[in-house]
Design a protein around this motif. Structure first.
Motif, PDB file in Angstrom:
ATOM      1  N   LEU B 155       0.835  -1.195   0.000  1.00 38.96           N
ATOM      2  CA  LEU B 155       0.000   0.000   0.000  1.00 38.96           C
ATOM      3  C   LEU B 155       0.875   1.252   0.000  1.00 38.96           C
ATOM      4  N   LEU B 156       1.923   1.201   0.813  1.00 38.91           N
ATOM      5  CA  LEU B 156       2.846   2.337   0.882  1.00 38.91           C
ATOM      6  C   LEU B 156       3.398   2.652  -0.508  1.00 38.91           C
ATOM      7  N   LEU B 157       3.880   1.645  -1.185  1.00 38.56           N
ATOM      8  CA  LEU B 157       4.466   1.867  -2.508  1.00 38.56           C
ATOM      9  C   LEU B 157       3.421   2.347  -3.511  1.00 38.56           C
ATOM     10  N   GLN B 158       2.248   1.810  -3.406  1.00 39.33           N
ATOM     11  CA  GLN B 158       1.186   2.218  -4.331  1.00 39.33           C
ATOM     12  C   GLN B 158       0.828   3.694  -4.132  1.00 39.33           C
ATOM     13  N   ARG B 159       0.678   4.067  -2.877  1.00 41.91           N
ATOM     14  CA  ARG B 159       0.326   5.461  -2.590  1.00 41.91           C
ATOM     15  C   ARG B 159       1.464   6.409  -2.983  1.00 41.91           C
ATOM     16  N   VAL B 186      12.021   1.510   0.526  1.00 44.67           N
ATOM     17  CA  VAL B 186      11.148   1.536  -0.653  1.00 44.67           C
ATOM     18  C   VAL B 186      11.631   2.500  -1.728  1.00 44.67           C
ATOM     19  N   ALA B 187      12.668   3.305  -1.446  1.00 53.68           N
ATOM     20  CA  ALA B 187      13.094   4.326  -2.399  1.00 53.68           C
ATOM     21  C   ALA B 187      13.515   3.705  -3.733  1.00 53.68           C
ATOM     22  N   ALA B 188      14.338   2.680  -3.668  1.00 50.35           N
ATOM     23  CA  ALA B 188      14.840   2.097  -4.911  1.00 50.35           C
ATOM     24  C   ALA B 188      13.697   1.535  -5.748  1.00 50.35           C
ATOM     25  N   GLU B 189      12.762   0.867  -5.086  1.00 56.01           N
ATOM     26  CA  GLU B 189      11.671   0.291  -5.866  1.00 56.01           C
ATOM     27  C   GLU B 189      10.773   1.375  -6.445  1.00 56.01           C
ATOM     28  N   LEU B 190      10.534   2.419  -5.678  1.00 51.70           N
ATOM     29  CA  LEU B 190       9.733   3.523  -6.223  1.00 51.70           C
ATOM     30  C   LEU B 190      10.421   4.125  -7.441  1.00 51.70           C
ATOM     31  N   GLN B 191      11.728   4.289  -7.339  1.00 51.09           N
ATOM     32  CA  GLN B 191      12.485   4.850  -8.457  1.00 51.09           C
ATOM     33  C   GLN B 191      12.371   3.960  -9.689  1.00 51.09           C
ATOM     34  N   GLU B 192      12.439   2.675  -9.473  1.00 49.47           N
ATOM     35  CA  GLU B 192      12.311   1.742 -10.602  1.00 49.47           C
ATOM     36  C   GLU B 192      10.920   1.802 -11.222  1.00 49.47           C
ATOM     37  N   VAL B 201      13.358   9.808 -12.792  1.00 47.19           N
ATOM     38  CA  VAL B 201      13.409  10.813 -11.736  1.00 47.19           C
ATOM     39  C   VAL B 201      14.005  10.160 -10.496  1.00 47.19           C
ATOM     40  N   PRO B 202      15.012  10.764  -9.885  1.00 44.58           N
ATOM     41  CA  PRO B 202      15.619  10.141  -8.694  1.00 44.58           C
ATOM     42  C   PRO B 202      14.702  10.208  -7.482  1.00 44.58           C
ATOM     43  N   VAL B 203      14.780   9.200  -6.647  1.00 44.33           N
ATOM     44  CA  VAL B 203      14.027   9.147  -5.393  1.00 44.33           C
ATOM     45  C   VAL B 203      15.046   9.084  -4.248  1.00 44.33           C
ATOM     46  N   VAL B 204      14.955  10.054  -3.347  1.00 42.55           N
ATOM     47  CA  VAL B 204      15.935  10.132  -2.264  1.00 42.55           C
ATOM     48  C   VAL B 204      15.347   9.556  -0.978  1.00 42.55           C
ATOM     49  N   ASP B 205      16.045   8.570  -0.436  1.00 44.97           N
ATOM     50  CA  ASP B 205      15.660   7.965   0.834  1.00 44.97           C
ATOM     51  C   ASP B 205      16.254   8.811   1.963  1.00 44.97           C
ATOM     52  N   PRO B 206      15.441   9.293   2.892  1.00 41.65           N
ATOM     53  CA  PRO B 206      15.982  10.202   3.903  1.00 41.65           C
ATOM     54  C   PRO B 206      16.949   9.532   4.870  1.00 41.65           C
TER      55      PRO B 206
ATOM     56  N   SER C 216      28.215   9.722  -1.904  1.00 40.86           N
ATOM     57  CA  SER C 216      26.880   9.584  -1.309  1.00 40.86           C
ATOM     58  C   SER C 216      25.832   9.351  -2.384  1.00 40.86           C
ATOM     59  N   CYS C 217      25.894  10.130  -3.437  1.00 41.52           N
ATOM     60  CA  CYS C 217      24.892   9.980  -4.504  1.00 41.52           C
ATOM     61  C   CYS C 217      24.957   8.591  -5.122  1.00 41.52           C
ATOM     62  N   VAL C 218      26.172   8.107  -5.343  1.00 40.56           N
ATOM     63  CA  VAL C 218      26.300   6.774  -5.940  1.00 40.56           C
ATOM     64  C   VAL C 218      25.720   5.730  -4.984  1.00 40.56           C
ATOM     65  N   ARG C 219      26.044   5.860  -3.716  1.00 43.68           N
ATOM     66  CA  ARG C 219      25.508   4.896  -2.754  1.00 43.68           C
ATOM     67  C   ARG C 219      23.983   5.010  -2.638  1.00 43.68           C
ATOM     68  N   LEU C 220      23.465   6.218  -2.829  1.00 45.29           N
ATOM     69  CA  LEU C 220      22.008   6.388  -2.772  1.00 45.29           C
ATOM     70  C   LEU C 220      21.323   5.944  -4.069  1.00 45.29           C
ATOM     71  N   GLY C 221      22.131   5.664  -5.082  1.00 40.45           N
ATOM     72  CA  GLY C 221      21.549   5.180  -6.341  1.00 40.45           C
ATOM     73  C   GLY C 221      20.811   6.237  -7.141  1.00 40.45           C
ATOM     74  N   VAL C 222      21.233   7.486  -7.014  1.00 40.33           N
ATOM     75  CA  VAL C 222      20.512   8.560  -7.709  1.00 40.33           C
ATOM     76  C   VAL C 222      21.376   9.202  -8.799  1.00 40.33           C
ATOM     77  N   THR C 223      20.701   9.610  -9.854  1.00 40.67           N
ATOM     78  CA  THR C 223      21.356  10.250 -11.001  1.00 40.67           C
ATOM     79  C   THR C 223      20.506  11.443 -11.416  1.00 40.67           C
ATOM     80  N   PRO C 224      21.012  12.288 -12.303  1.00 39.56           N
ATOM     81  CA  PRO C 224      20.281  13.525 -12.631  1.00 39.56           C
ATOM     82  C   PRO C 224      18.858  13.262 -13.140  1.00 39.56           C
TER      83      PRO C 224
END
Lengths: 239, 239, 239, 239, 239, 239
Positions: B155-159, B186-192, B201-206, C216-224
């Protein structure tokens, strides 16, 4: 109308002075009472003190809500706990910063705030940015006296005058706001001294501004917006 | 390097999950430990909760200072107690908001923050103004799930996907920041999912952003400025 | 992890120094290599130099993309070519300004940037406005030494200290950022000198900040973000 | 008065059209000539293109300085190379953005810019922030036609009208600025169509605005400030 | 082209000087005539004067509309009546502030305005904020001479030079704008004096900037937007 | 305390209603009287009307100064003549905008202003920018009723409710400010209707806010700053 003053410190040595000062600013038919905290710090001069004072303030806010007061003044210029308080009470709540500075905006272009110690400047600048009114703040200055040393009235007035004169003559301030609610009963005299020195510049007392602000809100029938200050969801809290 | 995670809530049901998640983001030679609060609330979803959590957080900051840790992560997106903490410890301290959003600024023009409940939006917007970076925040949105309900991963990922897609296609966000440190893993999966839908679009995990941020600060040899974060003067404190 | 350093100048007299400095900041398992430009200028100290350097930088970005590097550091504080680069490579790219200044934001209220020559100040102020973080920049100052004269370490440190002390004591800076990536290996000593003079203020090295930022960006898996940095349409280009 | 138009692209298929259009806007006694680049790209639709075009533009600026022209128009709405150019020539230099948007500010509250492709929007928003006039830009929109496809005048006008009508009726724009100098000769007709539809809103042609701006500057006797645009120090340059 | 100059004061002792000065800036084929007010004040040096002058200005605007002039210059740096005027005439209208300052923006980073008396500074700063260009204004200064004392050309130039030199050397101004349309015929000489003193900084004459601005607008075929400047509804008016 | 209300229009058909409304908001011991203009317009709905009304307002300000009143309320939301008035009287002066909007800032994050006609929106937005509080204004909307048609109380309330509900549900407003001082006696009912619809959002009446604001200023002993509002120099005035 019933205004509750929360003096957000522990120890009640100042409470009579504050209550009588507030009562003096209040309208004749306004009932004023004052309380201190059961947990907190002896004075507030840092983010650290603010953080430690907040739960004790919120205890008193809850009591004020039970007592059905009409408005609450948290007597500290750093506005500690103000936003949290608005989430849990259906009555206007202000600290010292917001009403004094907003009042000042209607009196001159740039506001000069004179406070106690350098420690609180970043905190006050953060408030100004948070409230999005920073472009009207011309200067923030200190007299380098701790809150608990303000009872030396002569020295206090001398230091305030020095800073105010410098702020005005350098073009940084058109209105002076006293930046500590512990600077009691000196605004009028400072204003006179400035006028005597040729500077007809208003001086805003934060306690007076807060009390009249709250009375205005009560008379206007307005309370905190519930789209900004949503009631906190129920949960386990043991703070 | 030793990073202390302060999970700013009471109750330790989440602590293992958080610690292992942090450890996964951390460098191989970083030691990670995690603590919860002895006084506070079950979750932080309002200014009220933040205020109640702050003293418990500062208790843990003092302990971290005694333990001579290299850096502290207060694991909450509202940055509770962060500024007070910096006054009392000579080590980098961050919450979730600052490192995630600042990292996002280097990845795209407008940041879209997706958080849990409407209750926290005013608080997060206040942070953005306080940090003076609000012009780069394109949107703040909610998934309308409480912090303690985020374990429903599907549900989290869907929302999150719904909100992210809407924010991106309406041109309000170029980078997504997950606006709650409870949205773990969930950041990586959302990004995918976004990429699969044609939105690179990059998704940043806090949590990840905070950990790597702290490691960077430690490697850079920097700690909080003592002209912004002055040590609190000694006084009576019974909070 | 493989970081490519692009030293955006012609001539390779500095390349070994830069590469070793970057390697020192990098994590143990990060591979660092460095290249210079085949077309460009001997140093970058004006909008004019930046414009002339950009195509040579983009040549190297294209090569970095072919080499499948994980991240690119364009080693110049003016962030030359950075935004164009992000359009053509799927890896994090930074110059010196963005990571150093954003890192500094988490350490103190106002950032003081100390750079080389007055020529670059308008360019750096333009960057600050472009990034919409100008309200947190307290001062930008120069030591009046050209980039190619920075090897006089004693003079460099003396001039930096003069400017830093003045910026801090006048209340304009809470964090110092070295405003030229050619100021190699002096941040720690400047920070110590300031501390010895009673100013516990962090000093951010732009090379160190860039390297740890990219890791950090590489480890976070984010790109432009591809909604900010859209791939350039195909067309005839003979630049 | 002698105005040099630099069409910042390679290939001269458009040069006659541009020169005659510029001549039409110019005063009777203004001499207009136009040049293209010897190195650059076929059109400018990204930061990447801008970066590749800049050295070729600066070649032409140097030639313009030798030819002692009175003013230079770099005919592109992204203002490519404009700031670098001002460092090396003692004559007014503008691109398309600055004169058109500043002119528009005197005609209505919010400016609506309609440009070609989404690729250039972040670049134009960066310009608006760099120039610190972003608060007066109500909207930036695209017609989704590449620069080299604008010769379909009917389609161009139709798309512009659609976007303009939508921007005006939604309250986002009070003045329309054509956001590409390749949109030649359509401003007056667009303005008429809008008026016919009941919207008396001015439409600013960027070519016309640039030409009259430059003529004004020449008549006012002003050239780029040497405290903002300092002459680049001598050095080795092989770009 | 026919430009009407409204000198927004009573008494016609200055009108010939102003008209000839405007004519000198105008293009050869521009017809210039000038009028004064039938009701108003002897000069404009306060909000009070501006308010008193406005109806007289609007009388003249109505007459200009009847006379079908192509453009109107209200010759005062405070832009008195300008926005009201745009509501009632279909022709470009400017005062002195807007065209001079916007022109200056294309010449250097920070504009320095030098005006007559401290009385007008808050008014000019209000204009800058109203136009949302205040971030580019580096300084506003006075020469402390009343409008009606500006005929002492030597003193005027000396005071202007003092202020300009101080503004430039302190880094507050990159372009000088003369902040009173009564400072006639001194811009070029001030610019030469600054250049002779090693400061190649442009000086913008507000009368010249206004005239060329209006000519540009007429040539561009643009008039005030009717979504910003809506025609006033019909009603009883006896002002 | 003696408050003078200046109803800045010609014709006295509304004066009794306004005076009694003001008296209702005022404290018991406040004396309220009201005057209209001898020259001006039937209502104020444009910059043009404001300009025409100003001299008549200033006539009344001069009279108020002679009568030694304690405070002046210029009863119009556009704040006409307010700043000029402050230059010539040593008593607090406000219009409708400033006290209502500043009061609202203490009640919620974003203010929504609902006014009469589209004609006044640019004027009100100009005020917000002039006062530098625009970042807290979430929306400005109209009910499309002229000032002189507001006596249809049912329609007025219905239209206000429509706009308020839409502004709140779309997240644009947390506090509603009635944007015309002619909207008399409806704030409380609008607030109740919103609450009944589940939106606990305060509604600020501009007349009530102005009256209580002035009373507060008088009690605080403050008057306009003479460094912002300098007394106009003596000169010939025949306006």
């Amino acid at each position: 109308m019933h205004i509750r003053v929360i003096l957000p410190i522990i120890g009640d040595s100042l409470i009579d002075h504050v209550r009588s000062e507030v009562a003096e600013w209040a309208a004749p038919d306004t009932k004023v009472d004052a309380v201190v905290l059961e947990r907190g710090t002896a004075s507030i001069e840092s983010e650290y003190d603010e953080a430690l004072a907040a739960p004790g303030i919120l205890d008193q806010i809850a009591r004020a809500a039970e007592d059905d007061v009409d408005a609450v003044f948290i007597s500290c210029f750093g506005d500690p706990g103000v936003h949290a308080a608005r989430e849990i009470i259906d009555a206007p709540v202000v600290g010292g910063f917001e009403p004094a500075v907003l009042t000042a905006l209607s009196l001159g272009e740039h506001v000069g705030i004179i406070t106690v110690l350098p420690n609180v400047l970043p905190m006050l600048r953060s408030l100004a940015r948070r409230y999005a009114i920073q472009d009207r703040i011309g200067t923030m200055r200190v007299i380098d006296m701790p809150v608990l040393g303000l009872e030396d009235r002569d020295l206090l007035l001398q230091r305030l005058e020095e800073q105010a004169v410098d702020a005005i003559t350098s073009g940084e301030a058109d209105v002076i706001v006293l930046g500590c609610t512990g600077m009691l009963g000196v605004a009028a005299e400072l204003q006179e001294r400035l006028a005597a020195a040729g500077m007809k510049v208003p001086v805003v007392d934060p306690t007076g501004a807060a009390v009249t602000w709250l009375e205005s809100c009560v008379r206007l029938g307005v309370t905190p917006s519930r789209t900004t200050y949503l009631p906190p969801p129920a949960k386990d809290r043991s703070a």
